[in-house]
Design a protein around this motif. Sequence first.
Motif, PDB file in Angstrom:
ATOM      1  N   ILE B 160      -0.136  -6.003  -0.793  1.00  0.00           N
ATOM      2  CA  ILE B 160      -1.559  -5.965  -1.124  1.00  0.00           C
ATOM      3  C   ILE B 160      -2.219  -4.741  -0.494  1.00  0.00           C
ATOM      4  O   ILE B 160      -1.993  -4.437   0.676  1.00  0.00           O
ATOM      5  CB  ILE B 160      -2.273  -7.240  -0.636  1.00  0.00           C
ATOM      6  CG1 ILE B 160      -1.572  -8.477  -1.180  1.00  0.00           C
ATOM      7  CG2 ILE B 160      -3.727  -7.237  -1.071  1.00  0.00           C
ATOM      8  CD1 ILE B 160      -2.230  -9.774  -0.733  1.00  0.00           C
ATOM      9  N   HIS B 161      -2.966  -4.018  -1.296  1.00  0.00           N
ATOM     10  CA  HIS B 161      -3.822  -2.945  -0.806  1.00  0.00           C
ATOM     11  C   HIS B 161      -5.257  -3.290  -1.218  1.00  0.00           C
ATOM     12  O   HIS B 161      -5.490  -4.313  -1.845  1.00  0.00           O
ATOM     13  CB  HIS B 161      -3.426  -1.599  -1.416  1.00  0.00           C
ATOM     14  CG  HIS B 161      -2.007  -1.202  -1.164  1.00  0.00           C
ATOM     15  ND1 HIS B 161      -1.640  -0.431  -0.104  1.00  0.00           N
ATOM     16  CD2 HIS B 161      -0.873  -1.471  -1.833  1.00  0.00           C
ATOM     17  CE1 HIS B 161      -0.334  -0.242  -0.134  1.00  0.00           C
ATOM     18  NE2 HIS B 161       0.163  -0.871  -1.177  1.00  0.00           N
ATOM     19  N   SER B 162      -6.193  -2.409  -0.891  1.00  0.00           N
ATOM     20  CA  SER B 162      -7.559  -2.654  -1.340  1.00  0.00           C
ATOM     21  C   SER B 162      -8.240  -1.331  -1.654  1.00  0.00           C
ATOM     22  O   SER B 162      -8.265  -0.434  -0.821  1.00  0.00           O
ATOM     23  CB  SER B 162      -8.335  -3.417  -0.265  1.00  0.00           C
ATOM     24  OG  SER B 162      -9.598  -3.754  -0.737  1.00  0.00           O
ATOM     25  N   GLN B 195     -11.165   4.510   1.724  1.00  0.00           N
ATOM     26  CA  GLN B 195      -9.837   4.334   2.314  1.00  0.00           C
ATOM     27  C   GLN B 195      -9.294   2.969   1.947  1.00  0.00           C
ATOM     28  O   GLN B 195     -10.056   2.038   1.671  1.00  0.00           O
ATOM     29  CB  GLN B 195      -9.928   4.442   3.840  1.00  0.00           C
ATOM     30  CG  GLN B 195     -10.171   5.853   4.328  1.00  0.00           C
ATOM     31  CD  GLN B 195     -10.428   5.888   5.818  1.00  0.00           C
ATOM     32  OE1 GLN B 195     -11.360   5.263   6.307  1.00  0.00           O
ATOM     33  NE2 GLN B 195      -9.602   6.620   6.531  1.00  0.00           N
ATOM     34  N   CYS B 196      -7.972   2.835   1.965  1.00  0.00           N
ATOM     35  CA  CYS B 196      -7.346   1.541   1.714  1.00  0.00           C
ATOM     36  C   CYS B 196      -7.910   0.531   2.713  1.00  0.00           C
ATOM     37  O   CYS B 196      -8.025   0.823   3.894  1.00  0.00           O
ATOM     38  CB  CYS B 196      -5.828   1.643   1.879  1.00  0.00           C
ATOM     39  SG  CYS B 196      -4.983   0.069   1.637  1.00  0.00           S
ATOM     40  N   SER B 197      -8.287  -0.646   2.230  1.00  0.00           N
ATOM     41  CA  SER B 197      -8.977  -1.605   3.089  1.00  0.00           C
ATOM     42  C   SER B 197      -8.237  -2.909   3.266  1.00  0.00           C
ATOM     43  O   SER B 197      -8.848  -3.947   3.507  1.00  0.00           O
ATOM     44  CB  SER B 197     -10.371  -1.879   2.539  1.00  0.00           C
ATOM     45  OG  SER B 197     -11.095  -0.686   2.491  1.00  0.00           O
ATOM     46  N   GLU B 198      -6.939  -2.872   3.108  1.00  0.00           N
ATOM     47  CA  GLU B 198      -6.155  -4.066   3.391  1.00  0.00           C
ATOM     48  C   GLU B 198      -4.919  -3.583   4.137  1.00  0.00           C
ATOM     49  O   GLU B 198      -4.193  -2.738   3.631  1.00  0.00           O
ATOM     50  CB  GLU B 198      -5.771  -4.761   2.081  1.00  0.00           C
ATOM     51  CG  GLU B 198      -4.868  -5.975   2.234  1.00  0.00           C
ATOM     52  CD  GLU B 198      -5.581  -7.169   2.841  1.00  0.00           C
ATOM     53  OE1 GLU B 198      -6.694  -7.490   2.386  1.00  0.00           O
ATOM     54  OE2 GLU B 198      -5.025  -7.761   3.773  1.00  0.00           O
ATOM     55  N   ILE B 199      -4.723  -4.116   5.359  1.00  0.00           N
ATOM     56  CA  ILE B 199      -3.590  -3.662   6.174  1.00  0.00           C
ATOM     57  C   ILE B 199      -2.313  -3.783   5.351  1.00  0.00           C
ATOM     58  O   ILE B 199      -1.926  -4.871   4.943  1.00  0.00           O
ATOM     59  CB  ILE B 199      -3.446  -4.515   7.441  1.00  0.00           C
ATOM     60  CG1 ILE B 199      -4.739  -4.541   8.234  1.00  0.00           C
ATOM     61  CG2 ILE B 199      -2.301  -4.023   8.293  1.00  0.00           C
ATOM     62  CD1 ILE B 199      -5.036  -3.334   9.048  1.00  0.00           C
ATOM     63  N   CYS B 200      -1.669  -2.626   5.064  1.00  0.00           N
ATOM     64  CA  CYS B 200      -0.550  -2.661   4.123  1.00  0.00           C
ATOM     65  C   CYS B 200       0.717  -2.075   4.727  1.00  0.00           C
ATOM     66  O   CYS B 200       1.682  -1.844   4.035  1.00  0.00           O
ATOM     67  CB  CYS B 200      -0.926  -1.914   2.855  1.00  0.00           C
ATOM     68  SG  CYS B 200      -1.387  -0.209   3.124  1.00  0.00           S
ATOM     69  N   GLY B 201       0.733  -1.802   6.019  1.00  0.00           N
ATOM     70  CA  GLY B 201       1.935  -1.277   6.638  1.00  0.00           C
ATOM     71  C   GLY B 201       1.643  -0.076   7.512  1.00  0.00           C
ATOM     72  O   GLY B 201       0.489   0.234   7.805  1.00  0.00           O
ATOM     73  N   PHE B 206      -3.443   6.141   6.092  1.00  0.00           N
ATOM     74  CA  PHE B 206      -3.238   7.480   5.530  1.00  0.00           C
ATOM     75  C   PHE B 206      -3.102   7.447   4.010  1.00  0.00           C
ATOM     76  O   PHE B 206      -2.346   8.216   3.441  1.00  0.00           O
ATOM     77  CB  PHE B 206      -2.017   8.130   6.191  1.00  0.00           C
ATOM     78  CG  PHE B 206      -2.063   8.035   7.696  1.00  0.00           C
ATOM     79  CD1 PHE B 206      -3.111   8.631   8.398  1.00  0.00           C
ATOM     80  CD2 PHE B 206      -1.100   7.323   8.408  1.00  0.00           C
ATOM     81  CE1 PHE B 206      -3.179   8.520   9.779  1.00  0.00           C
ATOM     82  CE2 PHE B 206      -1.178   7.223   9.789  1.00  0.00           C
ATOM     83  CZ  PHE B 206      -2.222   7.822  10.482  1.00  0.00           C
ATOM     84  N   MET B 207      -3.828   6.520   3.374  1.00  0.00           N
ATOM     85  CA  MET B 207      -3.852   6.524   1.904  1.00  0.00           C
ATOM     86  C   MET B 207      -5.307   6.476   1.405  1.00  0.00           C
ATOM     87  O   MET B 207      -5.746   5.477   0.863  1.00  0.00           O
ATOM     88  CB  MET B 207      -3.013   5.388   1.316  1.00  0.00           C
ATOM     89  CG  MET B 207      -3.175   4.030   1.943  1.00  0.00           C
ATOM     90  SD  MET B 207      -2.058   2.801   1.226  1.00  0.00           S
ATOM     91  CE  MET B 207      -2.589   2.723  -0.471  1.00  0.00           C
ATOM     92  N   PRO B 208      -6.028   7.601   1.613  1.00  0.00           N
ATOM     93  CA  PRO B 208      -7.439   7.621   1.210  1.00  0.00           C
ATOM     94  C   PRO B 208      -7.612   7.712  -0.312  1.00  0.00           C
ATOM     95  O   PRO B 208      -6.654   7.905  -1.046  1.00  0.00           O
ATOM     96  CB  PRO B 208      -7.980   8.876   1.887  1.00  0.00           C
ATOM     97  CG  PRO B 208      -6.813   9.773   2.015  1.00  0.00           C
ATOM     98  CD  PRO B 208      -5.608   8.905   2.181  1.00  0.00           C
TER      99      PRO B 208
HETATM  100 CU   LIG Z   1      -2.791   0.263   1.427  1.00  0.00          CU
END
Ligand SMILES: [Cu+2]
Lengths: 84, 229
Positions: B160-162, B195-201, B206-208
Motif C-alpha cells: 500500500i502506498h498513498s 509525498q507518499c503518505s503510507e509507510i511502504c518500506g 524517497f518517492m515524491p
Molecule cells: Cu510508498
Amino acid sequence: MPLAAAALKLEDLKTAPFDPRFPNTNQTRYCYQSYVDYHRCQKIRGQNYAPCDYFKKVFHSICPNAWVERWDQQREDGTFPGNI
Amino acid sequence: MLTWKTLLLQDSASPLMEQLSFFHDHTLMILVIITVLVGQLMIMLFFNQFIHRYLLEGQIIEIIWTILPAITLIFIAIPSLRLIYILDEINNPMITIKTIGHQWYWSYEYTDFKNIEFDSYMIPMNEMKNFNFRLLDVDNRIVIPYESQIRMLITAADVIHSWTIPSLGVKIDATPGRLNQISFSINRTGLFYGQCSEICGANHSFMPIVIESISPNYFIKWISKMIEI
Ligand SMILES: [Cu+2]
C-alpha cells in the motif's frame, strides 16, 4: 486507430464517462466489467462489430496496463476466471 | 509547496482545497472559543473562595452545558458532511490518468488517446541541480491541464502506498488489486509537490509526487510529443 500527432485537438480529449453502476471511490469493477463486456461482445457479434469498441475505449482508459496484460495472458492460457 | 514557515495548511490550488481551508478555519475558530471558555472556567475554579458550601446540584446549568456542546457539534458536523460528499463527486472528467505505486517510485499511464506510460523517480542528491528541491523533485513530472476536471485512478503493484498533493486537497490510498478514483481540477499553472503518505518500506520517504500544471493547449502539445516518442 492511428492518431496523427498534428491533428490532435482539445476537443479530441475524451475519456470514459461517469458510470452510475460504479458511483463509489472503488472503480475496480468498472475496469473488470468493461474488459469482460468487450470480449463477450466480440464473441457474440464477431471481431469487426463497431459498437464493441466502446467497451474497449472504456477499459483502456480505466484499467491499468499491467492488469490488461495479465488478463490477456490468462485468456490465451484459458485460465481467465470471468465468463466470456 | 511546504516551506519552513508553513505552520498551517498550504495555499490552496483547487476549489476543493479552498473549501477544506475554510472548513479548517471555521473549526479552529470554534476550537479557540471552547479552549478560552474552559480555560477561564478552570482558572475561576482554582481561585474561588468556596462560597457555595451547601451546593449539591444545579439543574439549569446542567441542561445548558449538555445542550450547548450538542449544538456546537452540529455546526461542525454539517459543513463536514457537505464537504465529504463534494469530495466524492465526479463530474464529466476530461482525461483519466492512472498512477501505480511501486517500491519505491510512482508510474503514470495516460491511455485515453494512445498508450503513454512513464516512471517518476526522485532525483538523488548527487544528480541534483541548484534549482532542484532536495527529496522532492522527480525526473518525470505528471503533466496536467489546469481548470479541467481530472480523474485520477490510483492503484499499487506491491504494497500500500498513498498518493498525495496537499495543495489540491488530494490524498488517496494506492492499494494492490484495487482501483481508487479521485477527481480534482487545478486553479492555476505551477508545480505542486507531494509525498507518499503510507509507510511502504525502506525508501518510503524517497518517492515524491510532482504535478506540472500547464494550459490545456500546451498539454495537447505535450501529449502529441509523448505519442511520437
Ligand atoms: Cu510508498
